[in-house]
Design an enzyme around this catalytic site. Structure first.
Site, PDB file in Angstrom:
ATOM      1  N   ILE A  20       0.828  -1.205   0.000  1.00 57.51           N
ATOM      2  CA  ILE A  20       0.000   0.000   0.000  1.00 57.51           C
ATOM      3  C   ILE A  20       0.870   1.266   0.000  1.00 57.51           C
ATOM      4  O   ILE A  20       0.541   2.254  -0.662  1.00 57.51           O
ATOM      5  CB  ILE A  20      -0.939  -0.062   1.219  1.00 57.51           C
ATOM      6  CG1 ILE A  20      -1.959  -1.196   1.012  1.00 57.51           C
ATOM      7  CG2 ILE A  20      -1.624   1.271   1.462  1.00 57.51           C
ATOM      8  CD1 ILE A  20      -2.603  -1.704   2.282  1.00 57.51           C
ATOM      9  N   SER A 140      -6.550  -0.187  10.872  1.00 63.62           N
ATOM     10  CA  SER A 140      -6.971  -1.499  10.368  1.00 63.62           C
ATOM     11  C   SER A 140      -8.299  -1.878  11.000  1.00 63.62           C
ATOM     12  O   SER A 140      -8.579  -1.530  12.162  1.00 63.62           O
ATOM     13  CB  SER A 140      -5.928  -2.547  10.756  1.00 63.62           C
ATOM     14  OG  SER A 140      -6.413  -3.841  10.480  1.00 63.62           O
ATOM     15  N   TYR A 165      -1.317  -7.799  16.745  1.00 61.43           N
ATOM     16  CA  TYR A 165      -1.302  -6.901  15.581  1.00 61.43           C
ATOM     17  C   TYR A 165      -2.456  -5.885  15.736  1.00 61.43           C
ATOM     18  O   TYR A 165      -2.253  -4.680  15.555  1.00 61.43           O
ATOM     19  CB  TYR A 165      -1.473  -7.727  14.301  1.00 61.43           C
ATOM     20  CG  TYR A 165      -1.731  -6.903  13.070  1.00 61.43           C
ATOM     21  CD1 TYR A 165      -0.711  -6.163  12.469  1.00 61.43           C
ATOM     22  CD2 TYR A 165      -3.008  -6.858  12.494  1.00 61.43           C
ATOM     23  CE1 TYR A 165      -0.958  -5.402  11.336  1.00 61.43           C
ATOM     24  CE2 TYR A 165      -3.253  -6.103  11.365  1.00 61.43           C
ATOM     25  CZ  TYR A 165      -2.233  -5.378  10.789  1.00 61.43           C
ATOM     26  OH  TYR A 165      -2.479  -4.614   9.671  1.00 61.43           O
ATOM     27  N   LYS A 169      -2.247  -1.758  15.953  1.00 62.53           N
ATOM     28  CA  LYS A 169      -2.958  -0.836  15.059  1.00 62.53           C
ATOM     29  C   LYS A 169      -3.923   0.036  15.867  1.00 62.53           C
ATOM     30  O   LYS A 169      -4.086   1.221  15.585  1.00 62.53           O
ATOM     31  CB  LYS A 169      -3.718  -1.602  13.967  1.00 62.53           C
ATOM     32  CG  LYS A 169      -2.874  -2.447  13.043  1.00 62.53           C
ATOM     33  CD  LYS A 169      -1.688  -1.720  12.427  1.00 62.53           C
ATOM     34  CE  LYS A 169      -2.068  -0.743  11.350  1.00 62.53           C
ATOM     35  NZ  LYS A 169      -0.850  -0.178  10.683  1.00 62.53           N
TER      36      LYS A 169
END
Ligand SMILES: NC(=O)c1ccc[n+]([C@@H]2O[C@H](COP(=O)([O-])OP(=O)(O)OC[C@H]3O[C@@H](n4cnc5c(N)ncnc54)[C@H](OP(=O)(O)O)[C@@H]3O)[C@@H](O)[C@H]2O)c1
Length: 293
Positions: A20, A140, A165, A169
């Site tokens: 990205i 996210s 994770y 985020k």
């Protein structure tokens, strides 16, 4: 949109050599922005520069060596920025399967890179930001799977790596909401954007950056109605960094089913990451963890 509407604007993208981040660079450069590619490998960054220039021949690009897993590297990178930044896109991110994975400073790899690295970078870049600079934190959907406890950000994690994770985020997102509150009396703004569900096999090839075997691409085509390529994933992030309609504290993501794909729209983050008490406590914990006040 005018193809040169970003001429005169300088934007730093972290993790710019792949995925990205690469597409943010290509899309911003195509609209005339000068883009700094914050990357930990100058070789991979140069491959990305060459790939962008193959599609945008007059792209105005500069490689900024930056390892977000090293507080020393972050300080060196910030000191090397000798121009004003109109925007910073905090995109670099890692997923680690291993609970023992650490940054060079001994921090948990995901929390240390995805959140604390960007916290330290923005603190160090303060003098380089223009008076109306915009910071974009790449969040996210995974932020919803994780309960974030500021007192535990440097503690060994429990549960699955996806949960950690998600915590990392969520921390980056909560930090960006808090940064925007702290900037409320200035013209600077912090916003959050997420790319939905963005995968390599639906992403156009770019020489040296991404080359997907034809069979993999054909197999993945059946998912096109559900998820998107990383070029599509970059759209809400570039929109958040550049669109006039975006205001501080916004959260943008894809407008399609489950926010997996589609054109950028305003979306809603969890109550937790928008909570000022959590944002304040997280900020204080990040100062301790990074030694940067
Ligand atoms: N793809 C998705 O569906 C999705 C969904 C939600 C959120 N996101 C978020 O979007 C961002 C980009 O994801 P992606 O799918 O494009 O991932 P990706 O293809 O794995 O790219 C990650 C980028 O981050 C860089 N990076 C990793 N650790 C770094 C470090 N210590 N210092 C500097 N750069 C570092 C990588 O550089 P190297 O080449 O050196 O490793 C690479 O350029 C991440 O923050 C991710 O959490 C992605």
């Amino acid at each position: 949109m005018d193809a040169s509407d970003l001429r005169g604007r300088t934007i730093l993208v972290t993790g710019a050599n792949a995925g990205i981040g690469y597409w943010c660079v290509e899309q911003l450069a195509a609209r005339g922005a000068r883009v700094l590619l914050g990357c930990r490998s100058t070789e991979r960054a140069q491959v990305a520069v060459d790939a962008v220039r193959a599609h945008v021949p007059d792209a105005d690009l500069r490689v900024l060596p930056l390892d977000l897993g090293s507080l020393d590297s972050i300080a060196r990178a910030a000191a090397a920025v000798d121009e004003k930044l109109d925007a910073v896109i905090c995109n670099a991110g890692v997923k680690a399967a291993n609970r023992d994975a650490r940054t060079s400073d001994g921090l948990d790899l995901m929390m240390g890179t995805n959140f604390l690295g960007h916290f330290a970078l923005l603190a160090r870049l303060d003098a380089a930001l223009t008076p109306d600079a915009r910071v974009v934190a790449v969040g996210s959907l995974a932020h919803r799977f994780a309960r974030l406890d500021p007192a535990q950000i440097t503690a060994p994690w429990r549960g699955s790596s996806l949960r950690q994770y998600g915590r990392s985020k969520a921390a980056l997102m909560a930090f960006a909401f808090e940064l925007d509150r702290r900037w409320s009396s200035s013209s600077r703004s912090a916003v959050i954007a997420h790319p939905g569900y963005a995968v390599d096999p639906l992403t156009p090839d770019r020489e040296g950056v991404l080359e997907v075997p034809r069979a993999t691409r054909a197999f993945a085509a059946v998912t096109r109605g559900l998820v998107q390529g990383k070029d599509g994933g970059a759209l809400p992030i570039v929109h958040a960094a550049t669109a006039a309609e975006v205001t501080g504290g916004d959260y943008w993501g894809p407008g399609g089913w489950l926010e997996f794909r589609g054109a950028p729209v305003r979306v809603t983050a969890s109550d937790a990451v928008r909570d000022p008490a959590l944002g304040g406590a997280l900020w204080a914990a990040a100062e301790v963890a990074t030694g940067i006040a």
